[in-house]
Write a protein that holds these residues in place. Sequence first.
Motif, PDB file in Angstrom:
ATOM      1  N   THR A  40     -14.470 -21.495  26.350  1.00 52.80           N
ATOM      2  CA  THR A  40     -15.223 -20.563  25.580  1.00 52.80           C
ATOM      3  C   THR A  40     -16.761 -20.623  25.310  1.00 52.80           C
ATOM      4  N   ASN A  48     -19.089 -13.340  22.359  1.00 52.76           N
ATOM      5  CA  ASN A  48     -18.170 -14.558  22.558  1.00 52.76           C
ATOM      6  C   ASN A  48     -17.338 -14.132  23.625  1.00 52.76           C
ATOM      7  N   TYR A  49     -16.783 -14.985  24.421  1.00 52.40           N
ATOM      8  CA  TYR A  49     -15.937 -14.914  25.535  1.00 52.40           C
ATOM      9  C   TYR A  49     -14.914 -16.122  25.732  1.00 52.40           C
ATOM     10  N   TYR A  50     -13.688 -15.894  26.070  1.00 53.91           N
ATOM     11  CA  TYR A  50     -12.675 -17.151  26.251  1.00 53.91           C
ATOM     12  C   TYR A  50     -11.987 -16.931  27.790  1.00 53.91           C
ATOM     13  N   GLU A  51     -11.974 -17.744  28.420  1.00 53.64           N
ATOM     14  CA  GLU A  51     -11.115 -17.678  29.661  1.00 53.64           C
ATOM     15  C   GLU A  51     -10.378 -19.015  29.797  1.00 53.64           C
ATOM     16  N   THR A  79     -12.383 -13.173  34.966  1.00 51.23           N
ATOM     17  CA  THR A  79     -13.191 -12.140  35.096  1.00 51.23           C
ATOM     18  C   THR A  79     -14.045 -12.352  36.232  1.00 51.23           C
ATOM     19  N   LEU A  84     -18.986 -10.659  34.298  1.00 49.71           N
ATOM     20  CA  LEU A  84     -19.530 -11.782  33.378  1.00 49.71           C
ATOM     21  C   LEU A  84     -21.179 -11.518  33.393  1.00 49.71           C
ATOM     22  N   ARG A  87     -22.197  -8.449  31.414  1.00 53.12           N
ATOM     23  CA  ARG A  87     -21.880  -8.364  29.840  1.00 53.12           C
ATOM     24  C   ARG A  87     -22.502  -9.483  29.056  1.00 53.12           C
ATOM     25  N   PHE A  88     -23.010 -10.657  29.691  1.00 49.32           N
ATOM     26  CA  PHE A  88     -23.379 -11.983  28.909  1.00 49.32           C
ATOM     27  C   PHE A  88     -24.766 -12.272  29.580  1.00 49.32           C
TER      28      PHE A  88
END
Length: 190
Positions: A40, A48-51, A79, A84, A87-88
């Motif tokens: 994360t 924020n991001y989680y994978e 993703t 990624l 977006r980030f």
Amino acid sequence: PQHPAAVVAGNVEVSQTITDAVYGALGKLAGSQGTMNNFTFGNEAGLNYYETICGGTGAGPDHDGCDAVHSHMTNTRLTDPEILEFRFPLMVDSFDIRRGSGGAGEFSGGDGIIRKIRFLEPMTVSILANHRKVPPFGLMGGEDGQVGANYVQLLDGSVQTLGHRGSVDIKAGETFVIETPGGGGYGEVA
């Protein structure tokens, strides 16, 4: 822990261990990566991001393990790097198969991966992942898979190692590296 202590990872990590234990006890599959490699990141601005991240699966009595796949309860998909990066504030510098991380055997364990993410803005990054000390087991004389690793490549060229769980504040330009475990081998090497 005593109530009301926070408890996490019951589903994401314990389920992996239980699945490997059952398959191993039945002699059907060597240990797979045994973790979801929960990754994360986020910041004060609300990003924020989680994978969960793929790794190697264990070999069986008539087949090699698979390389770089989600296994057991991690039946999700990563993703795409292009999404990624769009977006980030980050760059996926590499996403490679970790050759040789699967255990040897008559049937080889699948290889894990190496994922390097360079952040372009300060970010808080966290990891929750097992098999960083104890390797995924081999069966019937097959060798264990390699353990995983988590670390940050710092701006000064040094490396900050994290254990199986940890959180770190990353500066712009630093890279978080995740090496996922390989699966165990099955049967003795001929």
